[in-house]
Design a protein around this motif. Structure first.
Motif, PDB file in Angstrom:
ATOM      1  N   ILE A  84      66.455  31.482  32.878  1.00  0.00           N
ATOM      2  CA  ILE A  84      66.548  31.592  34.809  1.00  0.00           C
ATOM      3  C   ILE A  84      64.910  32.359  34.810  1.00  0.00           C
ATOM      4  O   ILE A  84      64.980  32.920  34.729  1.00  0.00           O
ATOM      5  CB  ILE A  84      67.580  32.612  35.654  1.00  0.00           C
ATOM      6  N   SER A  85      64.361  31.680  35.135  1.00  0.00           N
ATOM      7  CA  SER A  85      62.704  32.261  35.615  1.00  0.00           C
ATOM      8  C   SER A  85      62.223  31.478  37.033  1.00  0.00           C
ATOM      9  O   SER A  85      62.373  30.998  37.623  1.00  0.00           O
ATOM     10  CB  SER A  85      62.009  32.149  34.794  1.00  0.00           C
ATOM     11  N   THR A  86      62.120  33.179  37.265  1.00  0.00           N
ATOM     12  CA  THR A  86      61.364  33.316  39.159  1.00  0.00           C
ATOM     13  C   THR A  86      60.677  33.197  39.083  1.00  0.00           C
ATOM     14  O   THR A  86      59.760  34.586  38.943  1.00  0.00           O
ATOM     15  CB  THR A  86      62.270  33.769  40.227  1.00  0.00           C
ATOM     16  N   VAL A  87      59.467  32.259  40.377  1.00  0.00           N
ATOM     17  CA  VAL A  87      58.547  32.918  40.740  1.00  0.00           C
ATOM     18  C   VAL A  87      58.199  32.567  42.046  1.00  0.00           C
ATOM     19  O   VAL A  87      59.097  31.760  43.241  1.00  0.00           O
ATOM     20  CB  VAL A  87      57.476  31.601  39.680  1.00  0.00           C
ATOM     21  N   TYR A  88      57.641  34.095  42.888  1.00  0.00           N
ATOM     22  CA  TYR A  88      58.220  34.321  43.832  1.00  0.00           C
ATOM     23  C   TYR A  88      56.439  33.650  45.293  1.00  0.00           C
ATOM     24  O   TYR A  88      55.542  33.166  44.439  1.00  0.00           O
ATOM     25  CB  TYR A  88      58.271  36.424  44.249  1.00  0.00           C
ATOM     26  N   GLN A  89      56.756  33.790  46.041  1.00  0.00           N
ATOM     27  CA  GLN A  89      55.743  33.764  46.854  1.00  0.00           C
ATOM     28  C   GLN A  89      54.745  34.395  46.908  1.00  0.00           C
ATOM     29  O   GLN A  89      53.223  34.297  46.745  1.00  0.00           O
ATOM     30  CB  GLN A  89      56.154  33.306  48.238  1.00  0.00           C
ATOM     31  N   GLU A  90      54.721  35.572  46.583  1.00  0.00           N
ATOM     32  CA  GLU A  90      53.095  37.077  46.934  1.00  0.00           C
ATOM     33  C   GLU A  90      53.570  36.940  44.916  1.00  0.00           C
ATOM     34  O   GLU A  90      54.389  37.610  44.587  1.00  0.00           O
ATOM     35  CB  GLU A  90      53.922  38.242  47.028  1.00  0.00           C
ATOM     36  N   VAL A  91      52.511  36.527  44.391  1.00  0.00           N
ATOM     37  CA  VAL A  91      52.863  36.491  42.876  1.00  0.00           C
ATOM     38  C   VAL A  91      52.376  37.342  42.323  1.00  0.00           C
ATOM     39  O   VAL A  91      52.423  38.546  41.898  1.00  0.00           O
ATOM     40  CB  VAL A  91      51.212  35.832  42.151  1.00  0.00           C
ATOM     41  N   ASN A  92      53.878  38.191  41.448  1.00  0.00           N
ATOM     42  CA  ASN A  92      54.019  39.165  41.202  1.00  0.00           C
ATOM     43  C   ASN A  92      53.823  39.212  39.217  1.00  0.00           C
ATOM     44  O   ASN A  92      54.734  39.713  38.711  1.00  0.00           O
ATOM     45  CB  ASN A  92      55.710  39.405  40.956  1.00  0.00           C
ATOM     46  N   LEU A  93      52.117  39.669  39.567  1.00  0.00           N
ATOM     47  CA  LEU A  93      51.844  40.025  37.667  1.00  0.00           C
ATOM     48  C   LEU A  93      51.135  40.787  38.298  1.00  0.00           C
ATOM     49  O   LEU A  93      50.844  40.934  39.582  1.00  0.00           O
ATOM     50  CB  LEU A  93      51.128  38.403  37.925  1.00  0.00           C
ATOM     51  N   PRO A 141      39.945  38.488  33.708  1.00  0.00           N
ATOM     52  CA  PRO A 141      41.195  39.075  35.428  1.00  0.00           C
ATOM     53  C   PRO A 141      41.833  38.117  35.971  1.00  0.00           C
ATOM     54  O   PRO A 141      40.873  36.731  36.508  1.00  0.00           O
ATOM     55  CB  PRO A 141      40.383  40.087  35.598  1.00  0.00           C
ATOM     56  N   LEU A 142      42.885  37.797  35.501  1.00  0.00           N
ATOM     57  CA  LEU A 142      43.761  37.322  37.195  1.00  0.00           C
ATOM     58  C   LEU A 142      43.166  36.853  38.181  1.00  0.00           C
ATOM     59  O   LEU A 142      43.140  36.224  38.890  1.00  0.00           O
ATOM     60  CB  LEU A 142      45.518  37.552  36.916  1.00  0.00           C
ATOM     61  N   ASP A 143      42.792  38.789  39.112  1.00  0.00           N
ATOM     62  CA  ASP A 143      42.297  38.094  40.566  1.00  0.00           C
ATOM     63  C   ASP A 143      40.981  37.598  40.612  1.00  0.00           C
ATOM     64  O   ASP A 143      40.478  37.454  41.252  1.00  0.00           O
ATOM     65  CB  ASP A 143      42.796  39.229  40.688  1.00  0.00           C
ATOM     66  N   SER A 144      40.366  36.577  39.488  1.00  0.00           N
ATOM     67  CA  SER A 144      39.452  35.969  39.577  1.00  0.00           C
ATOM     68  C   SER A 144      39.176  34.429  39.807  1.00  0.00           C
ATOM     69  O   SER A 144      38.595  34.024  39.757  1.00  0.00           O
ATOM     70  CB  SER A 144      38.420  36.335  38.054  1.00  0.00           C
ATOM     71  N   TYR A 145      40.293  34.406  40.012  1.00  0.00           N
ATOM     72  CA  TYR A 145      41.275  32.284  40.219  1.00  0.00           C
ATOM     73  C   TYR A 145      41.817  32.746  41.570  1.00  0.00           C
ATOM     74  O   TYR A 145      42.604  33.730  41.811  1.00  0.00           O
ATOM     75  CB  TYR A 145      41.549  32.779  38.943  1.00  0.00           C
ATOM     76  N   SER A 146      41.681  31.925  41.824  1.00  0.00           N
ATOM     77  CA  SER A 146      42.551  31.829  43.010  1.00  0.00           C
ATOM     78  C   SER A 146      44.508  31.909  42.752  1.00  0.00           C
ATOM     79  O   SER A 146      44.709  31.943  42.081  1.00  0.00           O
ATOM     80  CB  SER A 146      42.578  29.900  43.443  1.00  0.00           C
ATOM     81  N   VAL A 147      44.541  31.823  44.582  1.00  0.00           N
ATOM     82  CA  VAL A 147      45.975  32.174  44.243  1.00  0.00           C
ATOM     83  C   VAL A 147      46.651  30.538  43.635  1.00  0.00           C
ATOM     84  O   VAL A 147      48.482  31.101  42.493  1.00  0.00           O
ATOM     85  CB  VAL A 147      46.425  31.997  46.053  1.00  0.00           C
ATOM     86  N   ALA A 148      46.598  29.271  43.978  1.00  0.00           N
ATOM     87  CA  ALA A 148      46.762  28.226  42.942  1.00  0.00           C
ATOM     88  C   ALA A 148      46.819  28.553  41.873  1.00  0.00           C
ATOM     89  O   ALA A 148      48.112  28.600  41.403  1.00  0.00           O
ATOM     90  CB  ALA A 148      45.969  27.200  43.888  1.00  0.00           C
ATOM     91  N   VAL A 149      45.924  28.582  40.804  1.00  0.00           N
ATOM     92  CA  VAL A 149      46.071  29.039  39.748  1.00  0.00           C
ATOM     93  C   VAL A 149      47.050  30.500  39.110  1.00  0.00           C
ATOM     94  O   VAL A 149      47.453  30.084  38.650  1.00  0.00           O
ATOM     95  CB  VAL A 149      44.572  29.670  39.306  1.00  0.00           C
ATOM     96  N   GLN A 150      47.112  31.113  40.237  1.00  0.00           N
ATOM     97  CA  GLN A 150      47.909  32.743  39.884  1.00  0.00           C
ATOM     98  C   GLN A 150      48.966  31.912  39.695  1.00  0.00           C
ATOM     99  O   GLN A 150      50.714  32.278  38.814  1.00  0.00           O
ATOM    100  CB  GLN A 150      47.331  33.549  41.433  1.00  0.00           C
ATOM    101  N   GLN A 151      49.175  31.107  40.379  1.00  0.00           N
ATOM    102  CA  GLN A 151      50.850  30.754  40.810  1.00  0.00           C
ATOM    103  C   GLN A 151      50.915  29.952  39.029  1.00  0.00           C
ATOM    104  O   GLN A 151      52.429  30.002  38.682  1.00  0.00           O
ATOM    105  CB  GLN A 151      51.169  29.776  41.626  1.00  0.00           C
ATOM    106  N   LEU A 152      50.186  28.805  39.147  1.00  0.00           N
ATOM    107  CA  LEU A 152      50.446  27.916  37.754  1.00  0.00           C
ATOM    108  C   LEU A 152      50.185  29.101  36.172  1.00  0.00           C
ATOM    109  O   LEU A 152      51.806  28.849  35.216  1.00  0.00           O
ATOM    110  CB  LEU A 152      49.541  27.076  37.389  1.00  0.00           C
ATOM    111  N   VAL A 153      49.352  30.288  36.811  1.00  0.00           N
ATOM    112  CA  VAL A 153      49.679  31.411  35.492  1.00  0.00           C
ATOM    113  C   VAL A 153      51.304  31.775  35.584  1.00  0.00           C
ATOM    114  O   VAL A 153      52.095  32.032  34.529  1.00  0.00           O
ATOM    115  CB  VAL A 153      49.129  32.539  35.306  1.00  0.00           C
ATOM    116  N   ALA A 154      51.370  32.600  36.843  1.00  0.00           N
ATOM    117  CA  ALA A 154      52.948  32.664  36.812  1.00  0.00           C
ATOM    118  C   ALA A 154      54.002  31.824  36.654  1.00  0.00           C
ATOM    119  O   ALA A 154      55.348  31.867  35.145  1.00  0.00           O
ATOM    120  CB  ALA A 154      53.130  32.698  38.139  1.00  0.00           C
ATOM    121  N   ILE A 155      53.998  29.842  36.686  1.00  0.00           N
ATOM    122  CA  ILE A 155      55.055  29.586  35.619  1.00  0.00           C
ATOM    123  C   ILE A 155      54.370  29.522  34.699  1.00  0.00           C
ATOM    124  O   ILE A 155      55.938  29.496  34.068  1.00  0.00           O
ATOM    125  CB  ILE A 155      54.344  28.381  36.803  1.00  0.00           C
TER     126      ILE A 155
END
Length: 505
Positions: A84-93, A141-155
């Motif tokens: 069971i894995s969770t990806v939150y609204q605020e990317v937790n990376l 670095p992760l923060d060089s990408y958009s929030v959308a890309v960060q969401q996909l990385v979290a997934i």
């Protein structure tokens, strides 16, 4: 024909906190290869159910089975071990680490005791390409990408730890329409691969676009489970709010119910701008007028509003309030001029999590009075009781910690804080983001009533229908420029969308 069995089943779940029965005999099931939407008003129990499922909370009663096997999830690590894995609204990376490091952190491939960077980068690149349709440089670095890309990385990270169940908690609240489409394409691909996806959102359009099944909670209890295709939208709303649609029906639509006469100019900006944030723009608002501000994420909506509140300093243009030229060089100065600003980021710029509802309400008023003129406890209680009742804040306990309230109720507390200041001009930046349809309707009604009493309101929202519902005029931003103002009969979704797009429909 083989009947598909649920991969996850929760039965008879109870969770109690002091004075609150947050979950009362709730059942929930999730099937492989489906997107299942969890719906309900703020405070309905959605977050509590997810926290029980992921081991943040322990259920007081009830059972959880995964693949017909009873499990006891005592903490989030155990939840991950159960798939069971969770990806939150605020990317937790970790934004300062590379994409590959974020995917494999704590599980890096090693060679002779050292991290095998080449292999880790290659694995990360392959994972993102094959499962996310994402071709990016994983060494950046992760923060060089958009929030959308960060969401996909979290997934991707969630999938890489052998997830069978993927929980997406408000994943689209910070994405624009193009990014939402990209996320949905990935969700459909994962669904086709047999992954079970629990999708939490307040966007009804998205629920009907992507989900197969809907479970509705209300006041901590199960309302029911439904196939999305068989549940009309109006019934979904009725089941969520548990009452007639009085709140929604009473709201004026389009230009209906707006002020017939507006009472003079309150604020006027001429070529106001800030280099790198928002190009110089003209803006004016009358007393009792509601102006909607729309545009895609990143268009400059918040940046334009922050100049009007002195949160950022303008480096061009002039500003006049009540006909007198002024320069707002700080929020304190703006408050003194009758301007209030309700930020979209209520978690970091709004609430003080470890203070009570009462304490959060009176913060701005106490600051204006000065700490040597403290409000008496009796007066604080009177204020809190009045606004808890007026704004229908639940639970109706001013001494509750605000961090334990739902997002919609936290938003109401922040609104109460600013209303106590009796501002002449109220800036609302995404006041209904991430809150349910009932709370949205209450806030919209409040905005309309404030305008009727003569308050000027700048209403910023990514939901165009909502903006059109409450506004007298709509200003459209694109690429950090104010490109068009729309009013009268031309104020409709098609016209606004064309202005945002910058071309023909």
């Amino acid at each position: 024909m083989t009947v598909k069995q649920p991969i996850l089943q929760m039965t008879g779940i109870h969770k109690r906190f002091t004075g609150v029965h947050a979950l009362n005999n709730v059942n929930f099931r999730l099937f492989p290869g489906e997107v299942h939407a969890l719906m309900g008003e703020n405070g309905a129990g959605k977050s509590t159910l997810i926290k029980v499922l992921t081991g943040v909370y322990t259920a007081d009663e009830g059972n959880v089975t995964i693949e017909d096997r009873p499990v006891s999830v005592a903490n989030p690590l155990m939840a991950q071990a159960e798939g069971i894995s969770t990806v939150y609204q605020e990317v937790n990376l970790c934004p300062n680490l590379s994409v590959a490091e974020n995917i494999y952190i704590g599980r890096e491939p090693r060679r002779m005791g050292c991290v095998n960077w080449k292999e880790m980068n290659a694995r990360a690149h392959k994972l993102l390409q094959e499962r996310m349709n994402l071709n990016i440089d994983v060494t950046r670095p992760l923060d060089s990408y958009s929030v959308a890309v960060q969401q996909l990385v979290a997934i991707a990270r969630a999938l890489n730890i052998s997830a069978k169940v993927l929980i997406l908690d408000e994943p689209t609240s910070s994405l624009d329409q193009k990014e939402v489409r990209e996320l949905f394409a990935v969700m459909r691909k994962l669904k086709a691969q047999g992954l079970a996806i629990l999708f939490v959102t307040h966007f009804l359009d998205q629920v009907y676009e992507i989900s197969d099944r809907i479970t509705i909670l209300r006041n901590g209890e199960l309302v029911g489970e439904y196939f999305t295709a068989e549940l009309p939208r109006i019934e979904l709303v009725l089941k969520m709010i548990g009452k007639d649609l009085e709140l929604l029906a009473e709201l004026p639509n389009g230009a209906e119910g707006k002020q017939a006469a507006l009472n003079g100019l309150f604020l006027k900006a001429d070529r106001l701008g800030r280099e790198g944030a928002i190009e110089p723009y003209d803006f004016a608002i009358k007393r009792g007028e509601i102006v909607g501000l729309v545009g895609l994420l990143g268009s400059g909506r918040t940046e334009a509003a922050r100049l009007l509140f002195g949160a950022d300093r303008s480096d061009s243009g002039t500003l006049a309030i009540n006909g007198k030229r002024t320069k707002l060089d700080s929020p304190r100065h703006a408050i003194g001029q009758g301007v209030a600003f309700c930020s979209e980021n209520r978690k970091t710029e709004g609430i003080i999590a470890d203070l009570t509802v009462r304490e959060n309400m009176i913060l701005a008023l106490q600051a204006r009075r000065g700490w040597f003129r403290a409000l008496s406890k009796k007066r604080q209680d009177e204020i809190a009781d009045e606004y808890v009742l007026a704004l229908n804040i639940t639970p109706k306990n001013p001494e509750a910690l605000i961090k334990n309230l739902s997002g919609g109720n936290q938003q109401k507390v922040i609104l109460a804080r600013w209303l106590l200041m009796q501002p002449e001009f109220l800036i609302l930046d995404e006041p209904t983001r991430g809150i349910d349809v009932g709370a949205k309707a209450e806030i919209q009604k409040l905005v309309l009533s404030l305008a009727k009493k003569g308050m000027s309101v700048l209403f910023i929202s990514s939901e165009i229908e909502e903006v059109l519902r409450v506004s007298d005029r709509v200003a459209v931003l694109r690429d950090h420029r104010l490109v068009q103002e729309i009013s009268g009969e031309g104020m409709n979704q098609q016209t606004v969308m064309q202005a945002i797009a910058g071309g023909q429909a």
